[in-house]
Design an enzyme around this catalytic site. Structure first.
Site, PDB file in Angstrom:
ATOM      1  N   ASP A 134      43.355  -9.664  90.613  1.00 45.28           N
ATOM      2  CA  ASP A 134      42.701  -8.880  89.597  1.00 45.28           C
ATOM      3  C   ASP A 134      42.478  -7.494  90.196  1.00 45.28           C
ATOM      4  OD1 ASP A 134      41.187  -8.243  87.358  1.00 45.28           O
ATOM      5  OD2 ASP A 134      39.345  -8.739  88.427  1.00 45.28           O
ATOM      6  N   LYS A 162      47.304 -13.842  82.096  1.00 44.23           N
ATOM      7  CA  LYS A 162      47.204 -13.962  83.554  1.00 44.23           C
ATOM      8  C   LYS A 162      47.612 -15.370  83.982  1.00 44.23           C
ATOM      9  CE  LYS A 162      43.577 -10.593  84.485  1.00 44.23           C
ATOM     10  NZ  LYS A 162      42.309 -10.305  85.147  1.00 44.23           N
TER      11      LYS A 162
END
Lengths: 1190, 344
Positions: free
Chosen positions: A392, A794
């Site tokens: 991230d 993701k």
């Protein structure tokens, strides 16, 4: 707690009536009590045992135990199996019990939180678990939302309310929720108590951003959306209080619906181990069959005739049946090839490694006082095999802190730090920060290092003043002043906050704003500007402007924005200044700073009036309002005078570039998956050295349609092919892709590439027909950045790599939006010490700094992998060496399932004699010191390639084990067959043979572990020597007179140890066996070291000869990067706030004012307050704005 | 869960060597010098050991006479179980060309007799044999009790199958005078066996002690009449019984039968000359296709005559030395290449 879990049929719709518990009870909705624990005191034992016996290994051992209880089959005493089995079950049960205890505790803690519930017209304190659907509850500022609520009313005007959703989705900026107008007036309790609206809405689901329902009240229908909902897990911010109606409670809340039971993660070694264990079972059965056939033949040929001396069992009527029984007997005897202690030892070793991670001081973050934590203890060795890291950005790579770092004002650059001699000082040796004590309103936390800027402000340089004036005026920040002089800025993006704070400290304090005015304390004097217009930010304009009228009546437009956009709109007279500023901008960009250009324009009254009129027209237009407004804005934002530029540092976490560089050298591919914008992501990519200007090309995929994306990917691949072809690889590019040949033609591309892909393109790229193309392109690139991705995407990206690459993936993130990815990846790492702990809770490992990742992988992971592999190799070796002796003996004892060793030896071999040394090795072994594994990241590669323990290595171990067992049996056999003791008595009795073989086995495996242990600590010494000592101690004890006297039938070996071990022949046999078993191993290792040394051998060797190589220091200095200037206007900014300000909707009332006005009716008090505020703000001498001391 | 207590965000980990994985340690290196040193030393040690062992093994003398077929008529007789009470003896003459110096031991050797079968090994009662409870027969299946439920003493398959030939060695001083070579029936067992593992219930009157029990089916005499010449050598303390009860590891084994009593003619051992074994042939081996022999042997410092150990040591030593030279050669050859490797 028992009422927590009740099975209900699936709901079709949900009905909840406010203040009517009786009505709501009909539906039996879940209460707000949550339960994550698995057992209670009564159910623990049966449920836990049931779960444990679902493990194949445990059932297998139970099965063995049952076999042993059958007297015809039993070839070993029952305790050889039951002791380890009970041990294992107990340890696991204790672990499960403690885990569950903590779950109970956390459940209780959450369930017993207090909240204020409106019951019978009175606000009462209730525990969370007693809150029901349909209750109205009151929340106060900074409280957690107890359940999924429909917002009814709040302290803020128009029923607005601010929440922070970090726990839910990881976004740290505040969000606005608004009550529907009819309910927003229900401000006081008496009205709320009478509220009897009924909500009909969708059944519970896990979609965080969607809600649809209808409120029926007073015979009217009101549509409800997610905008009206406060979800459990959010925190109320900047809102005095609010009331909400409980819609979903407890397990039905969106938060709980999202926290599905975590999948149990297994490491690849685990899976390999399970396969191998199955193979071994197969092998075991083969051995059993061979021996059973042998037994049948033997009984038929010899046994029948030997019946004079040993008649068959009553049950046995034929040689065939005897063979059948002997099959099971041999299964029992040979089961020690897969001892139950294998599983226990693996767990113990992993636990040890986890503790090392927890204990590691070098992974302790001093600032946040957070140690690293291994939250799962089952994945450690996989840390040594990671090939892909998915990271991230915000909060992981960056601190999400923006710092006003440098600025360029009218051609002069400020912000560089000079030391006494006037040289540019390196970072890290900063002198004293600038002293802002002249300004009582300064923010103490703001640090600036260049005193010349403050001097420029103090001597009254007009450009500098104008620069900061712009910063204090041109923004959408809201201010809050709790006490006099204690200013809090609520910036919508941290960049903007940084700029306004900078202005504040340099004497241009943004104090307060109303929809029409902005009050700024300029060098101590309060000046109120009339705010004429905010030309808000959007993604295309990449700039924002304000038009203000100063007290003198002059109208001026202030603009800040991205350099690329703004530089075209400057007045041509500023050309020279422009060049200097450009140089500065390049310099800033080279340092990885985010830059903004500032400019202003004076407007005359008539022009403004005329423009304002056109703007009004445009804003009223029905069609293409946006475009019209944009063109009107564009018109006025022209011919501006350049003021300067700001440079904001998006503070990276400590050591991020170094870590990324090191991990890249270790052949780990790093992909950044961020919800942020492309510019921001790329910028961070550069500043953390993922992207460099040395790269051949950075492909950017931003296509909006499938075709565009496909085309862009194809082009990227072609380019990579072209260049590699020109390098001379000479393979042809094939358009068609098939999953079978995904072993990637692109893997060999020359040159370094990077891929940046946008969220909407990614959505197309992840579709089934394109995912391979995407994966192949992405994997050929050194760095991949996916921006604007959703949490689900993701996870999809991780899943994609997992699916096709068969590589170990690691996901690291800090927010709840990373949870899906953390759960999907083989290993999930959470950044702890942040506000939200969703990511940490979902993660397998947590620590507070990204940089610790290198230590986790390169040191802990590498060692764990190494140790686990060595452990497994040795373990299989030692058990094969131990067990196969029985097989050979079978040929001499009529396949009668007679063991070679004493049964106590069999029981203790795995749990006492050989367990601790190998455990010590598995826990403590190090091949190279930790510094070396950082210096030579290539040392990480064996793990990725699975070199240390795979099927081949396994067969080598097995072969070695079998080789040892052959020697272990046949050398003593050869000696014993003929020899006699030195007193003439028989040597070759069974018991002496058993002791001799057992002793040489223990010695051989101890020597072997000694050779395998690369790192002899005192503990290893203690365990290895201790094990030998314990072996002899137990041997003599078991063979002692005392025990025999007490239990003559159990301890048959009396006197054996002292008689056998007193024989020189026996010792000569043991020595010979040891030499013959060990020497080939030593020779093999020596030759491998000479002929095919691997890197760790080489590193060790270099260590040894003390030729201290200079560490390959990677150049980590910040190297100025030129050329690619990336400017970004307030990157995390959203549009729309300008409008909100101008409409006054989100104007905060100071709490002081609030208290005196709450009693007034809502519509009028807002107006009057607004009036009051603007009045006081426009008068410089107003009571709230006392003159400041210079 | 969505919230967790923050209290554990505390405490810096201890800075102990254990926790930081910095325990002082010795790293094991397979360096050339060390490995070669080990190989050379081991090689030389094994070679020397092997030579010593072979030399000493060659000094021992051994005579083995297989009498399974020599006493063919007896063997035939014993094949039928009903003839158990018919005595059968045979005499086997042999010539000792060289005298056997020092202590001489006489063994009986059985081929193909499995004393190591799982059920066979277990079929004994140590509680009985230690004299605690002569009627304890719990593990003795299938020879626990006789048909009328009288406990067998000593019970079990091992005891039942006890070797019961009588072997007497005679020395022919000349063609007419034959004297019996004195053999000791003591010291055939381990001290621990004789004094701990095997005990008679009491020493007073064995026959009384064993009242209420019966002899194993294969035995001609009860336990208290095993040695009629020496009353002390009876009951559980009979040395032949103790020797037999120490089960052999392999189907071919020899057990000590007697030691030469070095007196008179035999002070220096067995002189060269002609001898004969007078065997009372009781133990049937042809039934299970086994064989039996009688062995006379002398010993050395490390026990009996075994070339195997010496040979194995010699071969190992030679191989280790050869390997050491080979490794040295390989190492020399690779040295340059290796150095370049390490200097990458």
């Amino acid at each position: 707690m028992a009422l927590c879990a009740k099975k209900r049929p699936p709901e079709e719709e949900r009905r909840a009536r406010a203040n009517d518990r009786e009505y709501n009870e009909k539906f039996q909705y879940a209460s707000n009590c949550i339960k994550t624990s698995k057992y209670n005191i009564l159910t623990f034992l049966p449920v836990n045992l049931f779960e444990q016996f679902q493990e194949v290994a445990n059932t297998y051992f139970l099965f063995l135990l049952i076999l042993q209880l059958i007297p015809q089959i039993s070839s070993l005493s029952w305790f050889t199996t039951i002791v380890p089995l009970v041990l294992v079950l107990t340890i696991t049960a204790v672990k499960d019990a403690t885990d569950d205890y903590f779950r109970h505790k956390s459940d209780n803690q959450v369930n017993n939180r207090q909240s204020q519930v409106l019951i019978n017209g009175i606000l009462q304190q209730e525990q969370w678990m007693n809150v029901c659907v349909g209750d109205i509850i009151k929340l106060e500022n900074n409280q957690f939302v107890a359940a999924d609520l429909l917002l009814l009313s709040s302290s803020e005007p128009h029923g607005l309310c601010y929440i922070e959703t970090a726990e839910l989705d990881g976004e740290t900026n505040m969000k606005v929720r608004q009550a529907i107008p009819v309910t927003s007036e229900l401000g006081d309790i008496s009205k709320l108590a009478k509220f009897d609206g009924e909500v009909i809405c969708e059944p519970p689901n896990n979609k965080l951003d969607k809600f649809s329902g209808t409120l029926y009240w007073k015979e009217n229908k009101f549509p409800l959306s997610n905008q009206n909902m406060l979800l459990r897990g959010c925190v109320l911010r900047n809102t005095e209080w609010c009331f909400g109606l409980v819609i979903f409670a407890g397990p039905d809340t969106k938060l709980m619906q999202n926290s599905g039971r975590t999948k149990f993660k297994r490491t690849s070694i685990d899976r390999l181990m399970n396969t191998l264990v199955l193979w071994i079972f197969g092998f075991l059965v083969c051995m059993g069959v061979i021996l059973a056939i042998g037994n049948a033949i033997w009984e038929h040929e010899v046994g029948t005739r030997f019946q004079v001396y040993l008649p068959w069992d009553e049950a046995v009527d034929s040689a065939f049946f005897s063979g059948f029984l002997s099959f099971w007997s041999y299964i029992i005897i040979l089961n020690t090839v897969v001892p139950i202690s294998l599983y226990v030892s693996v767990e113990v070793i992993r636990l040890g490694h986890s503790y090392f991670i927890n204990w590691d001081k070098k992974m302790f973050c001093m600032k946040k006082r957070t140690p690293a934590e291994a939250r799962t203890t089952t994945l450690n060795e996989e840390l040594g095999q990671v090939e892909y890291i998915f990271s991230d950005k915000t909060g992981t790579l960056t601190q999400n802190i923006m710092v006003f770092n440098k600025c360029s004002i009218y051609g002069r650059s400020y912000g560089d730090v000079f030391d006494v001699l006037g040289h540019k000082a390196e970072l890290g040796e900063k002198p004293e920060p600038v002293d802002f004590s002249f300004n009582p309103l300064a923010d103490k936390k703001f640090l600036f290092w260049d005193p010349s800027l403050l001097e420029a402000v103090k001597i009254g340089d007009p450009h500098t003043h104008e620069f900061f004036r712009l910063l204090s005026l041109c923004h959408t920040v809201m201010s809050e002043e709790k006490n006099e002089g204690e200013l809090y800025y609520k910036a919508q993006s941290p960049d903007e906050g940084a700029l306004v704070t900078a202005a504040r400290n340099f004497g241009f304090v943004f104090r307060s704003r109303t929809p029409k005015t902005i009050t700024v304390h300029e060098m101590g004097t309060a000046i109120t500007y009339q705010l004429l217009a905010i030309l808000d930010f959007n993604n295309i304009r990449k700039r924002m402007s304000v038009i203000v009228r100063n007290p003198e009546g002059k109208i001026r437009l202030y603009c800040k924005g991205a350099d690329t956009i703004l530089l075209d709109r400057l007045h041509h007279s500023t050309q020279e200044l422009l060049n200097t500023t450009m140089d500065h901008l390049n310099e800033y960009a080279g340092e990885g700073l985010r830059t903004l250009v500032l400019a202003y324009r004076d407007l005359d009254e008539e022009y403004y009036e005329e423009w304002a009129e056109r703007r009004l027209q445009a804003s009223l237009a029905q069609d293409s309002r946006e475009d019209r407004l944009a063109s009107v804005y564009e018109e006025v934002e022209n011919n501006m005078m350049l003021l300067g530029a700001t440079a904001i540092e998006d503070k990276l976490q400590q050591g991020v570039p170094e870590t990324i560089a090191l991990l890249t050298l270790a052949n780990i591919k790093i992909w950044v998956l961020t919800g942020d914008k492309q510019e921001t992501a790329v910028n961070i990519g550069y500043s953390c050295k993922m992207l460099t200007d040395d790269m051949t090309e950075v492909f950017i995929v931003t296509g909006h349609t499938v075709l565009e994306v496909r085309e862009e990917l194809r082009k990227a691949r072609e380019k990579m092919m072209d260049s590699s072809r020109s390098v001379g690889n000479g393979f042809t590019y094939q358009e068609t892709l098939s999953s079978s040949k995904l072993t990637s033609v692109l893997e060999a591309v020359a040159g370094e590439y990077a891929l940046v892909i946008n969220g909407h393109s990614l959505a197309h790229a992840l579709e089934a027909d394109m995912e391979l193309e995407f994966l192949e392109t992405a994997c050929a690139c050194k760095a991949v950045i996916c921006c604007r991705v959703t949490p689900l995407q993701k996870a999809q990206v991780v899943e994609l790599v997992k699916k096709y690459k068969k590589a170990v993936t690691l996901a690291i993130g800090d927010g709840a939006n990373d949870v899906s990815m953390i759960k999907t990846a083989h290993i999930g790492v959470g950044i702890s010490g942040q506000e939200g702990i969703q990511a940490v809770l979902a993660s397998d490992y947590s620590f507070s700094q990204f940089k610790f990742l290198q230590r986790l992988l390169l040191v802990h992971g590498r060692w764990s992998y190494l140790r686990m592999c060595k452990f497994l190799c040795y373990f299989f070796y030692k058990n094969f060496a131990f067990t196969m002796v029985h097989f050979w003996f079978g040929f001499f004892c009529g396949f009668s399932a007679q063991t070679v060793y004493d049964q106590y030896f069999i029981t203790l071999y795995n749990i006492v004699y050989t367990s601790l040394p190998v455990l010590a090795m598995g826990v403590f072994d190090q091949d190279v010191p930790e510094q070396r594994s950082m210096e030579y990241p290539k040392l990480y590669e064996p793990g990725q390639l699975n070199l240390l323990f795979n099927k081949r290595e396994f067969f080598i171990c097995i072969a070695q084990g079998i080789y040892t067992s052959v020697l272990m049996f046949f050398i003593p056999y050869g000696v014993f067959a003929e020899a006699t003791r030195d007193d003439g008595t028989q040597l070759a009795d069974y018991q002496s043979f058993a002791v001799t073989v057992a002793t040489s086995l223990v010695i051989v495996v101890s020597v072997q572990i000694g050779l395998d242990t690369g790192y002899w600590t005192a503990i290893n010494h203690f365990f290895i020597w201790g094990s030998l000592a314990v072996y002899f101690a137990i041997l003599f004890a078991m063979h002692s007179n005392g025990l025999f006297d007490m239990f003559p039938n159990q301890f048959r070996f009396v006197g054996n140890a002292q008689n056998t071990l007193a024989q020189p022949t026996v010792w000569l046999t043991i020595v010979l066996t040891t030499v013959v078993c060990i020497m080939p191993v030593v020779a093999f290792r020596f030759l491998r070291l000479n002929l095919k040394p691997d890197l760790s051998d080489t590193v060790r060797y270099t260590q040894l000869v003390r030729k201290k190589q200079k560490a390959q220091h990677r150049c980590m200095r910040r190297v100025g990067r030129t050329g690619s200037r990336r400017s970004g206007y307030a990157f995390s900014h959203q549009e729309g706030f300008g409008e909100l300000i101008m409409s006054g909707k989100n104007m905060r009332l100071s709490s002081l004012a609030l208290s005196s006005f709450t009693t007034r009716s809502s519509s009028s008090w807002i107006e009057s307050l607004r009036r009051k505020k603007s009045d006081s703000a426009s008068s410089p001498s107003g009571s709230a704005d006392k003159p400041l001391k210079g | 869960m969505e919230e967790m207590p923050q209290h554990r965000l505390s405490r810096l980990p201890d800075n102990s060597a254990l926790k930081q994985q910095k325990l002082p340690a010795h790293r094991l290196h397979f360096t050339t010098t060390r490995v070669l040193f080990v190989f050379f030393t081991t090689g030389i040690f094994c070679l020397c050991m092997g030579i010593i062992l072979m030399l000493s093994a060659r000094r021992t003398q051994e005579i083995e006479i297989n009498y399974t077929r020599t006493c063919a008529n007896c063997a035939k007789l014993r094949e039928t179980a009903s003839n158990f009470d018919k005595e059968c003896t045979c005499s086997i003459p042999f010539y000792l060309s060289e005298k056997m110096k020092g202590k001489v031991y006489m063994y009986y050797k059985l081929h193909g007799f499995h004393q190591n079968l799982y059920r066979y090994i277990r079929s004994r009662s140590n509680r009985q044999l230690v004299g605690k409870d002569v009627k304890a027969v719990e593990n003795c299946y299938p020879f626990k009790t006789s048909n009328n439920d009288t406990p067998i003493v000593p019970c079990g398959a091992i005891a039942n199958s006890m070797f019961n030939d009588t072997i007497i060695l005679s020395y022919n001083i000349n063609s007419s005078v034959q004297i019996k070579v004195p053999m000791l029936k003591t010291g055939l067992t381990w001290w621990t066996d004789k004094y701990i593992k095997f005990q008679n219930p009491s020493l007073k009157n064995l026959a009384d002690e064993f009242r209420g029990t019966t002899k194993p089916p294969n035995w001609p005499n009860p336990i208290y009449e095993l040695d009629k010449k020496d009353p002390r050598n009876n009951g559980f303390l009979n040395e032949d019984l103790i020797v037999w009860m120490r089960t052999a590891a392999f189907p071919t084994f020899k057990k000590l039968y007697g030691r030469l009593n070095q007196t008179h003619h035999f002070i220096e051992g067995l002189p060269a000359g002609s001898y004969s074994f007078n065997i009372t042939y009781n133990f049937p081996v042809t039934r299970f296709q086994g064989e039996k022999s009688v062995v006379l042997s002398t010993l050395t410092w490390c026990g009996g005559n075994s070339l195997f150990l010496g040979l194995a040591y010699t071969v190992t030593g030679a191989t280790a030395l050869l390997a050491a030279f080979a490794m040295k050669a390989i190492h020399m050859m690779l040295k340059n290449k290796q150095m370049s490797f390490f200097h990458q």
